[in-house]
Scaffold this active site. Structure first.
Site, PDB file in Angstrom:
ATOM      1  N   GLU A 218      -3.842  -4.443 -11.927  1.00  0.00           N
ATOM      2  CA  GLU A 218      -3.824  -3.868 -10.574  1.00  0.00           C
ATOM      3  C   GLU A 218      -3.720  -4.946  -9.474  1.00  0.00           C
ATOM      4  O   GLU A 218      -2.856  -4.852  -8.598  1.00  0.00           O
ATOM      5  CB  GLU A 218      -5.066  -3.002 -10.374  1.00  0.00           C
ATOM      6  CG  GLU A 218      -4.873  -1.951  -9.321  1.00  0.00           C
ATOM      7  CD  GLU A 218      -5.971  -0.895  -9.334  1.00  0.00           C
ATOM      8  OE1 GLU A 218      -6.008  -0.089 -10.284  1.00  0.00           O
ATOM      9  OE2 GLU A 218      -6.782  -0.877  -8.399  1.00  0.00           O
TER      10      GLU A 218
ATOM     11  N   SER B 268     -11.197  -3.095  -9.925  1.00  0.00           N
ATOM     12  CA  SER B 268     -10.667  -2.724 -11.245  1.00  0.00           C
ATOM     13  C   SER B 268      -9.501  -3.640 -11.586  1.00  0.00           C
ATOM     14  O   SER B 268      -8.605  -3.830 -10.766  1.00  0.00           O
ATOM     15  CB  SER B 268     -10.146  -1.290 -11.238  1.00  0.00           C
ATOM     16  OG  SER B 268     -11.189  -0.419 -10.945  1.00  0.00           O
TER      17      SER B 268
ATOM     18  N   ARG C  58      -1.101   2.944  -6.095  1.00  0.00           N
ATOM     19  CA  ARG C  58      -1.354   1.528  -5.766  1.00  0.00           C
ATOM     20  C   ARG C  58      -0.050   0.738  -5.551  1.00  0.00           C
ATOM     21  O   ARG C  58       0.077  -0.408  -5.974  1.00  0.00           O
ATOM     22  CB  ARG C  58      -2.173   0.841  -6.874  1.00  0.00           C
ATOM     23  CG  ARG C  58      -3.454   1.504  -7.219  1.00  0.00           C
ATOM     24  CD  ARG C  58      -4.488   1.506  -6.090  1.00  0.00           C
ATOM     25  NE  ARG C  58      -5.598   2.325  -6.476  1.00  0.00           N
ATOM     26  CZ  ARG C  58      -5.733   3.612  -6.133  1.00  0.00           C
ATOM     27  NH1 ARG C  58      -4.841   4.211  -5.349  1.00  0.00           N
ATOM     28  NH2 ARG C  58      -6.755   4.304  -6.544  1.00  0.00           N
TER      29      ARG C  58
HETATM   30  C1  FAD Z   1     -15.700  -4.538  -5.380  1.00  0.00           C
HETATM   31  C2  FAD Z   1     -14.288  -4.037  -5.165  1.00  0.00           C
HETATM   32  C3  FAD Z   1     -14.035  -2.683  -5.131  1.00  0.00           C
HETATM   33  C4  FAD Z   1     -12.727  -2.203  -4.925  1.00  0.00           C
HETATM   34  N1  FAD Z   1     -12.519  -0.855  -4.893  1.00  0.00           N
HETATM   35  C5  FAD Z   1     -11.248  -0.392  -4.710  1.00  0.00           C
HETATM   36  C6  FAD Z   1     -10.978   1.028  -4.682  1.00  0.00           C
HETATM   37  O1  FAD Z   1     -11.870   1.874  -4.793  1.00  0.00           O
HETATM   38  N2  FAD Z   1      -9.693   1.416  -4.513  1.00  0.00           N
HETATM   39  C7  FAD Z   1      -8.662   0.533  -4.353  1.00  0.00           C
HETATM   40  O2  FAD Z   1      -7.512   0.953  -4.204  1.00  0.00           O
HETATM   41  N3  FAD Z   1      -8.889  -0.801  -4.382  1.00  0.00           N
HETATM   42  C8  FAD Z   1     -10.147  -1.279  -4.544  1.00  0.00           C
HETATM   43  N4  FAD Z   1     -10.369  -2.641  -4.575  1.00  0.00           N
HETATM   44  C9  FAD Z   1      -9.241  -3.570  -4.439  1.00  0.00           C
HETATM   45  C10 FAD Z   1      -8.971  -4.002  -2.979  1.00  0.00           C
HETATM   46  O3  FAD Z   1     -10.130  -3.962  -2.176  1.00  0.00           O
HETATM   47  C11 FAD Z   1      -7.923  -3.129  -2.322  1.00  0.00           C
HETATM   48  O4  FAD Z   1      -6.723  -3.179  -3.057  1.00  0.00           O
HETATM   49  C12 FAD Z   1      -7.647  -3.532  -0.870  1.00  0.00           C
HETATM   50  O5  FAD Z   1      -6.868  -2.535  -0.274  1.00  0.00           O
HETATM   51  C13 FAD Z   1      -6.951  -4.897  -0.748  1.00  0.00           C
HETATM   52  O6  FAD Z   1      -6.914  -5.266   0.628  1.00  0.00           O
HETATM   53  P1  FAD Z   1      -7.028  -6.807   1.051  1.00  0.00           P
HETATM   54  O7  FAD Z   1      -6.980  -6.861   2.534  1.00  0.00           O
HETATM   55  O8  FAD Z   1      -8.199  -7.448   0.415  1.00  0.00           O
HETATM   56  O9  FAD Z   1      -5.680  -7.370   0.444  1.00  0.00           O
HETATM   57  P2  FAD Z   1      -5.413  -8.835  -0.161  1.00  0.00           P
HETATM   58  O10 FAD Z   1      -6.106  -8.955  -1.464  1.00  0.00           O
HETATM   59  O11 FAD Z   1      -5.685  -9.880   0.856  1.00  0.00           O
HETATM   60  O12 FAD Z   1      -3.838  -8.760  -0.406  1.00  0.00           O
HETATM   61  C14 FAD Z   1      -3.304  -7.880  -1.365  1.00  0.00           C
HETATM   62  C15 FAD Z   1      -1.782  -7.934  -1.300  1.00  0.00           C
HETATM   63  O13 FAD Z   1      -1.344  -7.440  -0.050  1.00  0.00           O
HETATM   64  C16 FAD Z   1      -0.585  -8.427   0.664  1.00  0.00           C
HETATM   65  N5  FAD Z   1      -0.941  -8.299   2.089  1.00  0.00           N
HETATM   66  C17 FAD Z   1      -2.168  -8.411   2.642  1.00  0.00           C
HETATM   67  N6  FAD Z   1      -2.111  -8.183   3.977  1.00  0.00           N
HETATM   68  C18 FAD Z   1      -0.817  -7.929   4.266  1.00  0.00           C
HETATM   69  C19 FAD Z   1      -0.104  -7.624   5.463  1.00  0.00           C
HETATM   70  N7  FAD Z   1      -0.702  -7.537   6.646  1.00  0.00           N
HETATM   71  N8  FAD Z   1       1.229  -7.429   5.388  1.00  0.00           N
HETATM   72  C20 FAD Z   1       1.884  -7.520   4.204  1.00  0.00           C
HETATM   73  N9  FAD Z   1       1.267  -7.815   3.028  1.00  0.00           N
HETATM   74  C21 FAD Z   1      -0.062  -8.007   3.059  1.00  0.00           C
HETATM   75  C22 FAD Z   1      -0.979  -9.757   0.057  1.00  0.00           C
HETATM   76  O14 FAD Z   1       0.058 -10.702   0.186  1.00  0.00           O
HETATM   77  C23 FAD Z   1      -1.246  -9.367  -1.398  1.00  0.00           C
HETATM   78  O15 FAD Z   1      -0.032  -9.292  -2.110  1.00  0.00           O
HETATM   79  C24 FAD Z   1     -11.666  -3.124  -4.759  1.00  0.00           C
HETATM   80  C25 FAD Z   1     -11.920  -4.502  -4.784  1.00  0.00           C
HETATM   81  C26 FAD Z   1     -13.221  -4.964  -4.973  1.00  0.00           C
HETATM   82  C27 FAD Z   1     -13.487  -6.445  -4.984  1.00  0.00           C
END
Ligand code: FAD
Length: 292
Positions: free
Chosen positions: A283, A213, A164
């Site tokens: 996380e 998580s 991660r």
């Molecule tokens: C119900 C649920 C289930 C989940 N299951 C999993 C799982 O199985 N495995 C897992 O790893 N995660 C899981 N997650 C967590 C999450 O979905 C992941 O970490 C996902 O990859 C985050 O992507 P996001 O676009 O929502 O990022 P965001 O939450 O929008 O951003 C996360 C970080 O990335 C940065 N960021 C976003 N876009 C960019 C970009 N283009 N360039 C540079 N920085 C950027 C942001 O500034 C922030 O620091 C889950 C979350 C939920 C709510």
């Protein structure tokens, strides 16, 4: 602010995160192309403003005070271009959609990611993963922009990454990602997705606002089991609550504030530290505007 893309004013960030916590941002800007993103970064520097790049907001716990800065969303970066066994994908594409699109083209590599609710950019910077896979396994290279608007292509071998984590985070804006994919048994992959989906529905509090998580699993241990064993399921601070269904999920049970959520995280961390001498690592990113 000219030629920077779609500009929204006074935006309630609750509506842009899965947790439904966040203050109002002065601007939320969606550049439509690289040139507009460069103009936006120039405007940000000239005006000495703060900014945050937001993907789908599923891995962030956002400060709920007002943000006198700019939220950048790359929702218009949506291209998906296949070339033999490679696919180049814009960072605004949802991982679930990419997973399905690649499966429908006969590639099984990203099947594991079909239930991760993030976008490609956010998922690559955080090296999202599940079921024994992580997204960086399939990344060939990443096109990024630095804070000065300069564009680079970085090969995977030049990115340091782990559980991660990648060295891209907070340093670059991810624009596009090239994945290398393998063909395989698509029907079996879909079957696995259906089973995993059912398991998630059964074990995770998906009908509440959450951020996935909350704690990383320490080596050879389960954060959820430790929290459960400490009888913390159901423990509540304000509107934030440790899920009754899964102890490693903290839910926004009733209009939780940022403070409720962070206080509850700290309470759980303290209980685990006292009982097991383990420092749990959070996380999702906890974002405080004054720390940007
Ligand atoms: C119900 C649920 C289930 C989940 N299951 C999993 C799982 O199985 N495995 C897992 O790893 N995660 C899981 N997650 C967590 C999450 O979905 C992941 O970490 C996902 O990859 C985050 O992507 P996001 O676009 O929502 O990022 P965001 O939450 O929008 O951003 C996360 C970080 O990335 C940065 N960021 C976003 N876009 C960019 C970009 N283009 N360039 C540079 N920085 C950027 C942001 O500034 C922030 O620091 C889950 C979350 C939920 C709510």
């Amino acid at each position: 602010m000219n030629n920077v893309g779609e500009v929204l004013n006074d935006v309630d960030l609750k509506n842009y995160t899965s947790l439904k916590i966040g203050g109002h941002a002065k601007y939320l800007v969606k550049p439509r192309n690289i040139g507009e993103l460069q103009n936006l970064l120039e405007y940000i520097h000239e005006n000495n403003m703060k900014y945050l790049v937001l993907g789908n907001g599923t891995n962030v716990i956002l400060d709920d005070s007002d943000f006198n800065g700019i939220i950048i969303k790359l929702d218009y970066f949506k291209d998906i271009v296949f070339c033999e066994n490679e696919v180049t994908v814009g960072s605004g594409v949802s991982l679930a959609f990419l997973s399905k699109t690649t499966l429908n083209n006969g590639f099984v590599s990203l099947g594991f990611a079909s239930m991760i609710p993030g976008n490609v950019g956010g998922s690559v910077v955080g090296n999202a993963g599940c079921y024994g896979h992580e997204i960086m396994e399939f990344v060939k290279s990443v096109e990024v922009m630095d804070k000065n608007g300069e564009i680079f292509v970085i090969d995977r071998k030049d990115i340091s990454y782990g559980y991660r984590y990648t060295s891209l985070k907070d340093k670059y804006i991810v624009l596009n990602v090239v994945f290398t994919l393998s063909k395989g048994d698509v029907n079996a992959a879909y079957e696995e997705i259906i089973q995993n989906n059912a398991k998630r529905m059964e074990t995770q509090p998906l009908n509440y606002h959450n951020v996935g998580s909350v704690f990383r699993n320490p080596e050879n241990a389960s954060a959820g089991k430790m929290i459960d064993d400490l009888k913390l399921k159901g423990y509540t601070i304000g509107g934030a609550k440790v899920s009754d269904k899964h102890a490693n999920f903290i839910i926004n049970n009733d209009n939780a504030s940022f403070k409720d959520f962070v206080d509850l995280i700290n309470h759980v961390k303290k209980e685990v530290k006292d009982a097991y001498q383990i420092d749990l690592v959070v996380e999702p990113s906890i974002i405080k505007w004054d720390k940007l």
